[in-house]
Motif scaffolding. Structure first.
Motif, PDB file in Angstrom:
ATOM      1  N   SER A  19       0.828  -1.218   0.000  1.00  0.00           N
ATOM      2  CA  SER A  19       0.000   0.000   0.000  1.00  0.00           C
ATOM      3  C   SER A  19       0.858   1.262   0.000  1.00  0.00           C
ATOM      4  O   SER A  19       0.602   2.196  -0.775  1.00  0.00           O
ATOM      5  CB  SER A  19      -0.926   0.035   1.211  1.00  0.00           C
ATOM      6  N   GLN A  20       1.871   1.282   0.851  1.00  0.00           N
ATOM      7  CA  GLN A  20       2.747   2.448   0.917  1.00  0.00           C
ATOM      8  C   GLN A  20       3.548   2.595  -0.379  1.00  0.00           C
ATOM      9  O   GLN A  20       3.747   3.704  -0.882  1.00  0.00           O
ATOM     10  CB  GLN A  20       3.698   2.361   2.122  1.00  0.00           C
ATOM     11  N   PHE A  21       3.999   1.461  -0.918  1.00  0.00           N
ATOM     12  CA  PHE A  21       4.744   1.487  -2.179  1.00  0.00           C
ATOM     13  C   PHE A  21       3.869   2.038  -3.302  1.00  0.00           C
ATOM     14  O   PHE A  21       4.291   2.902  -4.074  1.00  0.00           O
ATOM     15  CB  PHE A  21       5.235   0.076  -2.519  1.00  0.00           C
ATOM     16  N   SER A  22       2.645   1.562  -3.377  1.00  0.00           N
ATOM     17  CA  SER A  22       1.715   2.000  -4.398  1.00  0.00           C
ATOM     18  C   SER A  22       1.412   3.492  -4.270  1.00  0.00           C
ATOM     19  O   SER A  22       1.342   4.224  -5.267  1.00  0.00           O
ATOM     20  CB  SER A  22       0.427   1.191  -4.304  1.00  0.00           C
ATOM     21  N   GLU A  23       1.265   3.943  -3.032  1.00  0.00           N
ATOM     22  CA  GLU A  23       0.996   5.357  -2.788  1.00  0.00           C
ATOM     23  C   GLU A  23       2.174   6.226  -3.213  1.00  0.00           C
ATOM     24  O   GLU A  23       1.992   7.289  -3.821  1.00  0.00           O
ATOM     25  CB  GLU A  23       0.712   5.558  -1.290  1.00  0.00           C
ATOM     26  N   LEU A  24       3.387   5.776  -2.927  1.00  0.00           N
ATOM     27  CA  LEU A  24       4.586   6.501  -3.335  1.00  0.00           C
ATOM     28  C   LEU A  24       4.664   6.590  -4.858  1.00  0.00           C
ATOM     29  O   LEU A  24       4.894   7.672  -5.412  1.00  0.00           O
ATOM     30  CB  LEU A  24       5.847   5.830  -2.783  1.00  0.00           C
ATOM     31  N   CYS A  25       4.468   5.464  -5.524  1.00  0.00           N
ATOM     32  CA  CYS A  25       4.509   5.455  -6.988  1.00  0.00           C
ATOM     33  C   CYS A  25       3.450   6.390  -7.564  1.00  0.00           C
ATOM     34  O   CYS A  25       3.712   7.124  -8.525  1.00  0.00           O
ATOM     35  CB  CYS A  25       4.314   4.041  -7.531  1.00  0.00           C
ATOM     36  N   SER A  26       2.289   6.377  -6.972  1.00  0.00           N
ATOM     37  CA  SER A  26       1.204   7.243  -7.434  1.00  0.00           C
ATOM     38  C   SER A  26       1.569   8.715  -7.288  1.00  0.00           C
ATOM     39  O   SER A  26       1.346   9.517  -8.194  1.00  0.00           O
ATOM     40  CB  SER A  26      -0.064   6.935  -6.652  1.00  0.00           C
ATOM     41  N   SER A  27       2.160   9.077  -6.164  1.00  0.00           N
ATOM     42  CA  SER A  27       2.531  10.471  -5.945  1.00  0.00           C
ATOM     43  C   SER A  27       3.659  10.913  -6.875  1.00  0.00           C
ATOM     44  O   SER A  27       3.785  12.087  -7.181  1.00  0.00           O
ATOM     45  CB  SER A  27       2.929  10.703  -4.485  1.00  0.00           C
ATOM     46  N   LEU A  28       4.469   9.958  -7.337  1.00  0.00           N
ATOM     47  CA  LEU A  28       5.548  10.269  -8.276  1.00  0.00           C
ATOM     48  C   LEU A  28       5.107  10.115  -9.729  1.00  0.00           C
ATOM     49  O   LEU A  28       5.915  10.284 -10.641  1.00  0.00           O
ATOM     50  CB  LEU A  28       6.753   9.362  -8.008  1.00  0.00           C
ATOM     51  N   ASP A  29       3.843   9.745  -9.926  1.00  0.00           N
ATOM     52  CA  ASP A  29       3.280   9.519 -11.260  1.00  0.00           C
ATOM     53  C   ASP A  29       4.054   8.425 -12.010  1.00  0.00           C
ATOM     54  O   ASP A  29       4.380   8.551 -13.180  1.00  0.00           O
ATOM     55  CB  ASP A  29       3.250  10.814 -12.067  1.00  0.00           C
ATOM     56  N   ILE A  30       4.358   7.346 -11.262  1.00  0.00           N
ATOM     57  CA  ILE A  30       5.052   6.188 -11.822  1.00  0.00           C
ATOM     58  C   ILE A  30       4.076   5.019 -11.798  1.00  0.00           C
ATOM     59  O   ILE A  30       3.459   4.749 -10.765  1.00  0.00           O
ATOM     60  CB  ILE A  30       6.298   5.809 -10.979  1.00  0.00           C
ATOM     61  N   PRO A  31       3.935   4.305 -12.908  1.00  0.00           N
ATOM     62  CA  PRO A  31       3.062   3.130 -12.884  1.00  0.00           C
ATOM     63  C   PRO A  31       3.602   2.105 -11.878  1.00  0.00           C
ATOM     64  O   PRO A  31       4.814   1.897 -11.787  1.00  0.00           O
ATOM     65  CB  PRO A  31       3.131   2.576 -14.304  1.00  0.00           C
ATOM     66  N   THR A  32       2.727   1.486 -11.133  1.00  0.00           N
ATOM     67  CA  THR A  32       3.162   0.522 -10.127  1.00  0.00           C
ATOM     68  C   THR A  32       2.823  -0.903 -10.551  1.00  0.00           C
ATOM     69  O   THR A  32       1.987  -1.115 -11.423  1.00  0.00           O
ATOM     70  CB  THR A  32       2.512   0.834  -8.757  1.00  0.00           C
ATOM     71  N   MET A  33       3.491  -1.836  -9.960  1.00  0.00           N
ATOM     72  CA  MET A  33       3.216  -3.250 -10.234  1.00  0.00           C
ATOM     73  C   MET A  33       1.948  -3.667  -9.494  1.00  0.00           C
ATOM     74  O   MET A  33       1.517  -2.997  -8.558  1.00  0.00           O
ATOM     75  CB  MET A  33       4.404  -4.116  -9.817  1.00  0.00           C
ATOM     76  N   SER A  34       1.390  -4.784  -9.895  1.00  0.00           N
ATOM     77  CA  SER A  34       0.197  -5.296  -9.221  1.00  0.00           C
ATOM     78  C   SER A  34       0.577  -5.847  -7.852  1.00  0.00           C
ATOM     79  O   SER A  34       1.747  -6.140  -7.587  1.00  0.00           O
ATOM     80  CB  SER A  34      -0.451  -6.400 -10.063  1.00  0.00           C
ATOM     81  N   SER A  35      -0.403  -5.991  -6.997  1.00  0.00           N
ATOM     82  CA  SER A  35      -0.133  -6.540  -5.667  1.00  0.00           C
ATOM     83  C   SER A  35       0.361  -7.981  -5.773  1.00  0.00           C
ATOM     84  O   SER A  35       1.199  -8.411  -4.989  1.00  0.00           O
ATOM     85  CB  SER A  35      -1.373  -6.463  -4.779  1.00  0.00           C
ATOM     86  N   ARG A  36      -0.136  -8.723  -6.755  1.00  0.00           N
ATOM     87  CA  ARG A  36       0.317 -10.111  -6.959  1.00  0.00           C
ATOM     88  C   ARG A  36       1.802 -10.146  -7.315  1.00  0.00           C
ATOM     89  O   ARG A  36       2.557 -10.969  -6.792  1.00  0.00           O
ATOM     90  CB  ARG A  36      -0.505 -10.776  -8.047  1.00  0.00           C
ATOM     91  N   THR A  37       2.227  -9.258  -8.208  1.00  0.00           N
ATOM     92  CA  THR A  37       3.646  -9.183  -8.571  1.00  0.00           C
ATOM     93  C   THR A  37       4.478  -8.817  -7.354  1.00  0.00           C
ATOM     94  O   THR A  37       5.540  -9.390  -7.112  1.00  0.00           O
ATOM     95  CB  THR A  37       3.868  -8.152  -9.696  1.00  0.00           C
ATOM     96  N   PHE A  38       3.999  -7.845  -6.566  1.00  0.00           N
ATOM     97  CA  PHE A  38       4.699  -7.430  -5.347  1.00  0.00           C
ATOM     98  C   PHE A  38       4.895  -8.624  -4.413  1.00  0.00           C
ATOM     99  O   PHE A  38       5.995  -8.867  -3.915  1.00  0.00           O
ATOM    100  CB  PHE A  38       3.919  -6.321  -4.644  1.00  0.00           C
ATOM    101  N   VAL A  39       3.831  -9.382  -4.185  1.00  0.00           N
ATOM    102  CA  VAL A  39       3.894 -10.539  -3.282  1.00  0.00           C
ATOM    103  C   VAL A  39       4.851 -11.603  -3.828  1.00  0.00           C
ATOM    104  O   VAL A  39       5.625 -12.195  -3.073  1.00  0.00           O
ATOM    105  CB  VAL A  39       2.480 -11.122  -3.041  1.00  0.00           C
ATOM    106  N   ASN A  40       4.827 -11.845  -5.137  1.00  0.00           N
ATOM    107  CA  ASN A  40       5.732 -12.833  -5.724  1.00  0.00           C
ATOM    108  C   ASN A  40       7.191 -12.415  -5.568  1.00  0.00           C
ATOM    109  O   ASN A  40       8.055 -13.244  -5.249  1.00  0.00           O
ATOM    110  CB  ASN A  40       5.406 -13.054  -7.201  1.00  0.00           C
TER     111      ASN A  40
END
Length: 98
Positions: A19-40
């Motif tokens: 969640s924090q990673f996704s929020e950071l990427c969003s604030s930097l306007d960077i596409p983020t990976m899916s939660s499944r990819t993150f977990v893998n």
């Protein structure tokens, strides 16, 4: 190490999660990976870390055995005796009382 694995490793190193990673990427306007990819990627990092830590503990244990033998710390059955110091107490805050 690929960029996604590096990103997950850095996220875990600072104590954050997806969640924090996704929020950071969003604030930097960077596409983020899916939660499944993150977990893998997280699982892959954990497995590698576990293997490295275990092999490191085995190596250090073997060094301790050599040092114990060199120091003559051996029992009657020729088993090396390795001294271990443990602090079994829990710290507690007193707030001026026990």
């Amino acid at each position: 190490m690929d960029i996604n694995k590096s990103a997950v490793c850095g996220t875990l190193a600072i104590g954050a999660g997806y969640s924090q990673f996704s929020e950071l990427c969003s604030s930097l306007d960077i596409p983020t990976m899916s939660s499944r990819t993150f977990v893998n990627k997280e699982k892959s990092i954990s497995e590698t870390k576990r293997e490295n830590v275990f092999s490191g503990m085995i190596q250090v244990g073997q060094q301790e055995i050599v040092l114990a033998v060199e120091a003559g710390d051996i029992d009657v059955d020729s088993v090396p005796q390795i001294a271990v110091i443990v602090d079994g107490a829990w710290s507690k805050r007193s707030y001026k009382s026990n």
